[in-house]
Structure formats: C-alpha cells, structure tokens
Scaffold this active site. Structure first.
Site, PDB file in Angstrom:
ATOM      1  N   TYR A   1      33.090  56.798  25.860  1.00  0.00           N
ATOM      2  CA  TYR A   1      34.484  57.004  26.254  1.00  0.00           C
ATOM      3  C   TYR A   1      34.495  57.656  27.636  1.00  0.00           C
ATOM      4  CZ  TYR A   1      39.119  59.068  26.536  1.00  0.00           C
ATOM      5  OH  TYR A   1      40.386  59.420  26.951  1.00  0.00           O
TER       6      TYR A   1
ATOM      7  N   GLU B   1      41.885  55.068  31.414  1.00  0.00           N
ATOM      8  CA  GLU B   1      41.157  55.375  30.179  1.00  0.00           C
ATOM      9  C   GLU B   1      40.340  54.143  29.800  1.00  0.00           C
ATOM     10  OE1 GLU B   1      43.132  55.726  26.234  1.00  0.00           O
ATOM     11  OE2 GLU B   1      42.266  57.727  26.231  1.00  0.00           O
TER      12      GLU B   1
END
Ligand code: GDP
Ligand code: MN
Length: 397
Positions: free
Chosen positions: A118, A206
């Site tokens: 991530y 993101e």
C-alpha cells in the site's frame, strides 16, 4: 476532483510511474477488441476486467474479474457493464458502471512470489507537509489495517524546501522488505510517484495495491487520484477528465453557477453568504428542530442572478419543506439582496415552500420593508433568533 482509475494511470504513466497497462472500453465489443490488442502487446490471453467508477472496493463488490480467454472477456464485460455496482464506498444504491478497463494480468507466476503493498501520497494538514504513507499490508482494506495493526502503517514526511530525498525513497523500499532489482525499482517508482503528485497539484494519490511482480517489477495495479479543484485552471487537460455522471447532479449544477454547494439529507434548504455564516445557519436550523437540506454559500455577490440560481438548485430537492435565506449585508447591501429575492421569486413563478429571509447589516430595515410589502409568501426577520422561530413555525404547518 476525483477521476477514474484509467485516467489516473494515464497521468502516472506520463510521469514514468509503471502501471498495470490497460485499454478502456464502454461496450462488450470494445472490450473484446481491447483484449485482442492486449494479447498482441503483452502476449497473454489473460486480462482483468475492471469496472470504472469513482469508488474503491470494486473487487469486493464483484467489479474486478479475471478473464482467461475471449469467451470469458465477453461474459465478464457483459456482466459488469451496466451493472449497479455496490461497494463499501458507494452507498447502498451503488453506482452504474458504464466503462470497464481491460487490464493486463500482472499476477502471473514466475521466479519469485508476487507481493502487494500500500502506498499513498497526501497532504498532512496538521503538519502542513506532504507525506508518503505505506504498508506491507497492501491489497486489502487499509482502514482495517490502520485499526487493528496501526504499527504496520508507516509515514514519511516530505520537507517542502527540498522535496523527496533519495534516502527517503530507499528507506521506504527497505521498510517494505525489498532487495535487489525489486528494491531499485521501488526507489524509482516512489521517486516518480512523488514527482507526479507534486507536478499535478494533487491532493491525494492512493495506490492500493502496488505490486511486486514475480519477475521483480514494481507497478501500480490501482490508482485513486484526487486532483485539487483549486489548481485545475493550471491543468486544462486534467480538468477535461471530469466525469459529471459520477457526481451529484445538484452539485454539478451549483458549480456551474459558482455556488459552493453540498447536498445534505434534511428538509430546510439554506442560502447564505459566507461559509462560516452557512455553518452557523445550519446549526440554528437544527436547534429549531429542522435538518439542513444543504450547505450553500452564494459567495460575495448575492444578486438576483445568484439568488435565482440558488433557488432553482434548492427547489430540485423534493425533501425541502422550507428555505431559509440568511445574508449578512456588508459590501452587498441588504435591500439589493431583498430585491434580488423578490425578482427571482417572480421569475421562477410559484415557489411551493415558505421562505424565511433574514437580512442583517447595511440597509437591513429597508430590506425588511421591501420583503414585507412584496405580497409574496416570504417571511422576513432581522434577528437570527426570529429566523429560527419562523423556521419552527413553518415546519409545524
Ligand atoms: P479495488 O477493489 O476497487 O481497490 O480495485 P483494485 O484495482 O485494487 O483491484 C482489486 C483486486 O483485484 C486486487 O487487490 C487484486 O487482488 C485483484 N487484481 C487486480 N488486478 C489483477 C490482475 O492483474 N490479476 C489478478 N489475478 N488479480 C488482479
Ligand atoms: Mn484498490
């Protein structure tokens, strides 16, 4: 402004960030053609069909599916295109899928295991700095990771004077447990990603997951890109990526008239000049026993045109049972606003809900007289308290 995954990836790619390649399609035939082209370019029959909507969690909702041949491409695209996709981020009504991305399958087997990470870049408002947030726990629900194992989420602060430093990119790659070619590629990936974030005036990137492929390449499988609305004038090509079908129709119309509008669920529409006053007005609506139907800041120029545009937007909402206009006349004189309300009322014709107008400031008394003499179904008030009581009265009717 949010954009679709395929658009976000195009931006990333233009800055040298490696992405999972793909071709966007808005029909089953196009999806099949795209899959053929993907095979020509990348040599594999396997592609992933990914719903393009402005919400994450598509995988969980059935909007991301692997297809191993053209038959499956057809089947998956048929199912996904036109579906009302429900994910944890769409709300219970879901979102209509009108485009899919036919993407390269990047989870192919090879010399080493694939790994999902991530990585996001965002502004930390409290620190006044951009940060890179990253975790080895990619691919899954990052909110869940933050909740149950917060120690697995790391943050790297970027000093605006010098930007992202080489040692910081290396530290991130190291903390993600990488070595060799994958480490080097991750350093390149992070460097390019940060440059893209900075140069595009974004407020958030993101990337979940960032993938280490089985042949040790690092790439973005997903891309959630949020561009700063206030900087879009510097990027007309990005501004053109706006997809109004993904936005609230009332908010789209408001932005055309330069009104700051946010749709809410209540029954009292409000029209206010200034964001702070708008917040206070929403509070008094609540105290009076109502619920605000919207936040609406008409800005500094509350003339007949803006008042009319604001009325028209508020009246589109069937839940609205009353409208409270709360204007502080400083530079804009109250009598001008009052005349604007009266003119707008006449132009629109019959407004089916009661209107409470509270005007305070320059020429407030003249304004009240104009409203009272107009013969319209408009209640005037000078004090906020009076306005709140009027709201209470009309809601009880
Ligand atoms: P999101 O669910 O909206 O966040 O969409 P993502 O683009 O992140 O995709 C969701 C999931 O689909 C990923 O976490 C992967 O597990 C899976 N996925 C995405 N691309 C591929 C691929 O190329 N091959 C395979 N096998 N799975 C993929
Ligand atoms: Mn994702």
């Amino acid at each position: 402004m949010n954009i679709h995954e395929y658009q976000g990836k195009a931006i990333l790619k233009s800055f040298g960030v490696r992405v999972q390649e793909g071709i966007v399609a808005d029909s089953v035939e196009q999806a099949v053609e795209a899959a053929k082209k993907m095979k020509e370019d990348y040599g594999s029959d396997w592609v992933v069909i990914k719903a393009q909507i402005h919400a994450g969690g598509r995988g969980k909702g059935g909007g991301v599916k692997l297809a191993k041949n053209l038959e499956e491409v057809k089947e998956r695209a048929t199912n996904i295109l036109g579906m009302q996709l429900i994910t944890p981020q769409t709300g219970p009504e879901g979102k209509l899928v009108s485009k899919v991305l036919v993407a390269q399958d990047v989870y192919y087997p090879g010399e080493s295991e694939t790994k999902e990470f991530y990585i996001s870049v965002l502004l930390d408002r409290a620190k006044g700095r951009n940060i890179i947030m990253y975790s080895t726990e990619g691919g899954m629900d990052i909110e869940e990771v933050a909740h149950s194992t917060p120690e697995r989420i790391h943050k790297e602060e970027i000093d605006p004077k010098v930007g992202l430093q080489g040692f910081q990119a290396r530290k991130i790659a190291f903390n993600l447990g990488l070595s060799g070619d994958a480490f080097k590629d991750m350093v390149k990936f992070i460097t390019a990603l940060y440059k893209a974030y900075d140069a595009t005036d974004s407020s958030q990137f993101e990337i979940n997951p960032v993938l280490k492929t089985s042949d040790n390449k690092i790439l973005a499988v997903d891309a959630k890109v949020n561009l700063d609305d206030n900087a879009l004038f510097r990027h007309p090509d990005y501004a053109a990526m706006r997809d109004v079908a993904e936005e609230d129709p009332m908010e789209v119309e408001a932005s055309k008239s330069n009104l700051n509008f946010v749709k809410l669920d209540g029954n009292v529409g409000c029209m206010v000049n200034g964001a702070g006053l708008a917040m206070a007005t929403m509070d008094i609506i609540k105290i009076a026993g109502g619920e605000p139907a919207n936040f609406l800041d008409v800005g500094g120029t509350a003339n007949a045109e803006t008042v009319k545009a604001a009325f028209n937007i508020i009246l589109k909402d069937p839940n609205v049972k009353a409208i409270l206009i709360n204007i502080f006349g400083g530079i804009v004189r109250c009598d001008r606003v009052a005349q604007g309300v009266i003119d707008a009322y006449h132009e629109i014709g019959n407004i089916p809900v009661p209107i409470i107008v509270r005007l305070q400031g320059t020429n407030a008394v003249e304004a009240k007289k104009l409203i009272d003499d107009s013969g319209l179904k408009v209640y005037s008030a000078i004090l906020l308290k009076e306005a709140a009581e009027r709201v209470k009265e009309v809601l009880a009717l």
